[in-house]
Design a protein around this motif. Structure first.
Motif, PDB file in Angstrom:
ATOM      1  N   ARG A 403     -25.151  -9.754  16.750  1.00 35.45           N
ATOM      2  CA  ARG A 403     -26.139  -9.419  17.800  1.00 35.45           C
ATOM      3  C   ARG A 403     -25.488  -8.613  18.918  1.00 35.45           C
ATOM      4  O   ARG A 403     -26.026  -7.606  19.389  1.00 35.45           O
ATOM      5  N   ASP A 404     -24.307  -9.045  19.348  1.00 36.27           N
ATOM      6  CA  ASP A 404     -23.625  -8.355  20.445  1.00 36.27           C
ATOM      7  C   ASP A 404     -23.188  -6.953  20.052  1.00 36.27           C
ATOM      8  O   ASP A 404     -22.991  -6.092  20.918  1.00 36.27           O
ATOM      9  N   ALA A 405     -23.008  -6.717  18.747  1.00 34.08           N
ATOM     10  CA  ALA A 405     -22.609  -5.382  18.273  1.00 34.08           C
ATOM     11  C   ALA A 405     -23.815  -4.471  18.091  1.00 34.08           C
ATOM     12  O   ALA A 405     -23.636  -3.290  17.756  1.00 34.08           O
ATOM     13  N   MET A 406     -25.044  -5.000  18.280  1.00 33.44           N
ATOM     14  CA  MET A 406     -26.274  -4.203  18.102  1.00 33.44           C
ATOM     15  C   MET A 406     -27.138  -4.319  19.359  1.00 33.44           C
ATOM     16  O   MET A 406     -28.224  -4.919  19.330  1.00 33.44           O
ATOM     17  N   PRO A 407     -26.685  -3.775  20.489  1.00 33.57           N
ATOM     18  CA  PRO A 407     -27.461  -3.921  21.730  1.00 33.57           C
ATOM     19  C   PRO A 407     -28.847  -3.271  21.659  1.00 33.57           C
ATOM     20  O   PRO A 407     -29.751  -3.681  22.397  1.00 33.57           O
ATOM     21  N   ASP A 408     -29.012  -2.289  20.785  1.00 33.04           N
ATOM     22  CA  ASP A 408     -30.314  -1.612  20.656  1.00 33.04           C
ATOM     23  C   ASP A 408     -31.096  -2.107  19.447  1.00 33.04           C
ATOM     24  O   ASP A 408     -32.058  -1.465  19.009  1.00 33.04           O
ATOM     25  N   GLY A 409     -30.682  -3.235  18.877  1.00 32.22           N
ATOM     26  CA  GLY A 409     -31.375  -3.786  17.727  1.00 32.22           C
ATOM     27  C   GLY A 409     -30.777  -3.311  16.413  1.00 32.22           C
ATOM     28  O   GLY A 409     -29.924  -2.425  16.374  1.00 32.22           O
ATOM     29  N   GLY A 410     -31.218  -3.930  15.330  1.00 29.64           N
ATOM     30  CA  GLY A 410     -30.681  -3.570  14.021  1.00 29.64           C
ATOM     31  C   GLY A 410     -31.021  -4.627  12.985  1.00 29.64           C
ATOM     32  O   GLY A 410     -32.001  -5.364  13.131  1.00 29.64           O
ATOM     33  N   THR A 411     -30.204  -4.697  11.957  1.00 33.79           N
ATOM     34  CA  THR A 411     -30.460  -5.601  10.832  1.00 33.79           C
ATOM     35  C   THR A 411     -29.217  -6.425  10.535  1.00 33.79           C
ATOM     36  O   THR A 411     -28.100  -5.908  10.540  1.00 33.79           O
ATOM     37  N   VAL A 412     -29.451  -7.713  10.270  1.00 32.10           N
ATOM     38  CA  VAL A 412     -28.389  -8.596   9.785  1.00 32.10           C
ATOM     39  C   VAL A 412     -28.791  -9.069   8.392  1.00 32.10           C
ATOM     40  O   VAL A 412     -29.872  -9.639   8.215  1.00 32.10           O
ATOM     41  N   ILE A 413     -27.944  -8.786   7.418  1.00 38.18           N
ATOM     42  CA  ILE A 413     -28.196  -9.208   6.040  1.00 38.18           C
ATOM     43  C   ILE A 413     -27.287 -10.408   5.738  1.00 38.18           C
ATOM     44  O   ILE A 413     -26.063 -10.320   5.895  1.00 38.18           O
TER      45      ILE A 413
END
Length: 639
Positions: A403-413
């Protein structure tokens, strides 16, 4: 006799004396048929014949049998008549049969009327020079064969302009060119395009010309276009006058040595990292152990105070706040123990899809609406052997980092797949079956420097005060303690993949009993011996037990505890610390069982120690503990 004849006779006599005085040259005359008519001292010294022995003999006797058979003596005379002089070198024979190398000049003697009177023959002994030349030739030939036979080094010559003039077997093997393909070519063909653009070939020749030698290590090109790391020496070759004749060039392929050195350095770095992590782990485990003792005292006293304050809301809030702070300390010590691989694990058969499904809600609330979670699990995935609570905590830690590596959002698989490690592989994992549980994010990723430090304890990129830096090191320690492996893969701008390799659970794997889940049973008033070398922990534990109505006897060492038994003290239960000087809790337990085989014994510990024998079967009370924990474990022990 006329005056002219007398003068001529005198001159002739002087000339003969002069000729006879010459000892470094054989000077003699032969008639038109080749018969010897005169003989000087030099001829006597070279060829060994006295004048009386040789006058009247044919000059061909000085030639070798092979040369006489080939008609060489007569050809020499014919050449002298035809061309006005014969000059040559060859082997001649002395009186004693030995051979010497001679330089021969034959001049025809012609009278004013053109009549051939005979020949003047001058011979010089050049045997020493010939032998020196032969020795040099042999040496050069041997050197040439030696150079040609060398296959580990490329040895070849360059012209002053840098063109290849010869080529040995080593050069052919290392660089791939046959002699006919490369001789005459400029040596810059061996350089990489980058080095040619930088003018490296010419610079090496300029340095060799100026300083006599050029030496360096850099990449070179083979005929097939592949590169190799070369150690190169270029020596300037000069003549007697100082003129530059060319360059001698020696090249050695040091690629394997370079790669071996790099592998050695990586091994050394890995060893250093392992030793560093081991040292930090021991330090962290020791600190966590001592900190747990302090937290045991703090939480125990807070619990007693909370029971006795009565109706005092303000004080209750203060106590609750203090308790929450202490519990944060408990969480921190658990992370430190996880990194040090000394936490107490309750391993059991864990179904990963079911576990992830159970914390999906918590994951969604922790990651926020801007991050999408995908799960990918095969239907036939086998259960793993793990501590379900610690595995949940590890997944949450990794998800939080994503989460901290995706400040603008993204996907976790979140995905898992079965893996098999064979004995013959180079993996550091033991041979066996594993499940690889992966969390893959689409975040910023890490560069090589950050990735190398990511698992180190107390390393964080979250800024001052925003993280302890123990999250990944806790996951690493936890997985290693299970017998698995934690692997991080990341590239800057390409996201991060965190892999948890966890051993597959064997069939009928039984989870360890959890005392916190056991229903407490009524326990009569007991006489409890508490053994702990920390006086604060001893006092706190005693107060908690006395508050429960038990009679407590304290001892600060194993020896003191044994002395109480010798004095006849009646004891129903023993609670002993594990880590004590001189006599550990396990050693004390063994001694007590020798005295009283049925005596219930509880081992209290600040971290998970490896125990053997019957001590491994004893109930264990992890620090810090509460009064409720004491009630439950005592009830289990007194069954």
């Amino acid at each position: 006799m006329s005056e002219n004849n007398r003068t001529a006779a005198i001159e002739d006599s002087r000339f003969r004396l002069l000729i006879d005085a010459v000892v470094d040259y054989a000077i003699y005359m032969i008639d038109p048929d080749g018969t010897i008519t005169s003989w000087n001292s030099g001829a006597k010294r070279f060829k060994g014949y006295e004048e009386a022995e040789i006058i009247g003999e044919h000059f061909s006797r000085f030639y070798t049998p092979e040369d006489r058979a080939n008609g060489m003596p007569q050809r020499a005379l014919d050449t002298a008549i035809r061309e006005g002089r014969f000059e040559g070198e060859g082997w001649r024979v002395r009186k004693d049969g030995t051979h010497f190398w001679s330089h021969v000049v034959i001049d025809p003697i012609i009278d004013p009327n053109g009549k051939l009177l005979g020949f003047a023959k001058i011979t010089r002994d050049l045997t020493d020079r010939k032998m020196a030349e032969e020795t040099l030739k042999q040496s050069e030939q041997q050197f040439r064969l030696l150079v040609q036979g060398v296959t580990d080094y490329a040895i070849y010559m360059l012209s002053p302009e840098g063109c290849v003039s010869n080529w040995n077997q080593g050069a052919q093997r290392i660089k791939g060119y046959l002699p006919e393909e490369i001789i005459g070519q400029h040596f810059s063909i061996f350089y990489t395009p980058e080095d040619r653009e930088l003018g490296e070939p010419q610079r090496s020749l300029e340095i060799a010309t100026r300083e006599g030698r050029f030496e360096n290590r850099s990449w070179r090109m083979r005929k097939d276009g592949t590169r190799f790391l070369a150690h190169v020496v270029v020596d300037a070759i000069r003549g007697d006058t100082g003129a530059l004749l060319g360059f001698a060039k020696i090249t050695r392929d040091v690629t394997e040595a370079h790669e071996a050195q790099q592998a050695l350095e990586k091994t050394r770095e890995a060893l250093f990292q392992a030793q560093k992590m081991q040292a930090i782990g021991q330090l962290s485990g020791g600190i966590a152990h001592d900190f747990n003792n302090l937290l045991t005292v703090i939480l125990g006293n807070l619990e007693i105070v909370q029971k006795r304050i009565g109706d005092a809301p303000k004080i209750a809030r203060l106590l609750e706040n203090a308790t929450q702070g202490a519990l944060r300390g408990v969480s921190l010590t658990q992370r430190m123990l996880a990194f040090a691989r000394r936490q107490e694990l309750k391993t059991e058969s864990v179904d990963i899809p079911q576990l992830v499904q159970g914390i999906t809600g918590l994951l969604r609330s922790s990651l926020g609406p801007g991050i999408r979670i995908e799960t990918r699990f095969p239907e036939d995935l086998q259960p793993v052997l793990a501590d379900s609570n610690q595995l949940e905590l590890a997944i949450l830690n990794l998800a939080t980092n994503a989460r901290d590596a995706m400040p603008d959002g993204g996907t976790v698989i979140i995905q898992a797949q079965a893996e098999v490690v064979l004995e013959q592989t180079h993996s550091t994992l033991a041979a066996g079956r594993y499940v690889c549980l992966s969390l893959i994010d689409s975040g910023e990723g890490m560069d090589e420097a950050t990735l190398a430090c990511a698992r180190d304890p107390f390393f964080t990129t979250k800024g001052l005060g925003k993280g302890t830096g123990l999250g990944l090191s806790m996951v690493h320690g936890f997985i290693e303690q299970l017998g698995g492996r934690f692997i991080l893969k990341s590239e800057k701008g390409q996201g991060t993949a965190a892999e948890l390799w966890i051993p597959v659970a064997l069939e009928r794997t039984a989870s360890r009993p959890s005392y916190s889940n056991a229903a407490p049973i009524a326990v009569p008033r007991l006489s409890v011996l508490v053994v702990d070398d920390d006086s604060l922990v001893l006092t706190s534990t005693s107060l908690l037990l006395e508050d429960l109505g038990h009679r407590v006897i304290g001892a600060t060492s194993g020896a003191q505890a044994l002395a109480l038994f010798d004095q006849g003290e009646v004891i129903d239960l023993v609670i002993t610390d594990m880590a004590m000087p001189k006599m550990s809790g396990a050693q004390l337990a063994h001694a007590l069982r020798m005295l009283k085989p049925d005596l219930p014994i509880i081992l209290s510990t600040g971290y998970a120690e490896r125990l053997e024998g019957f001590a491994a079967q004893l109930p264990r009370l992890p620090k810090p503990f509460t009064q409720a924990s004491l009630v439950q474990i005592i009830a289990q022990s007194m069954k």
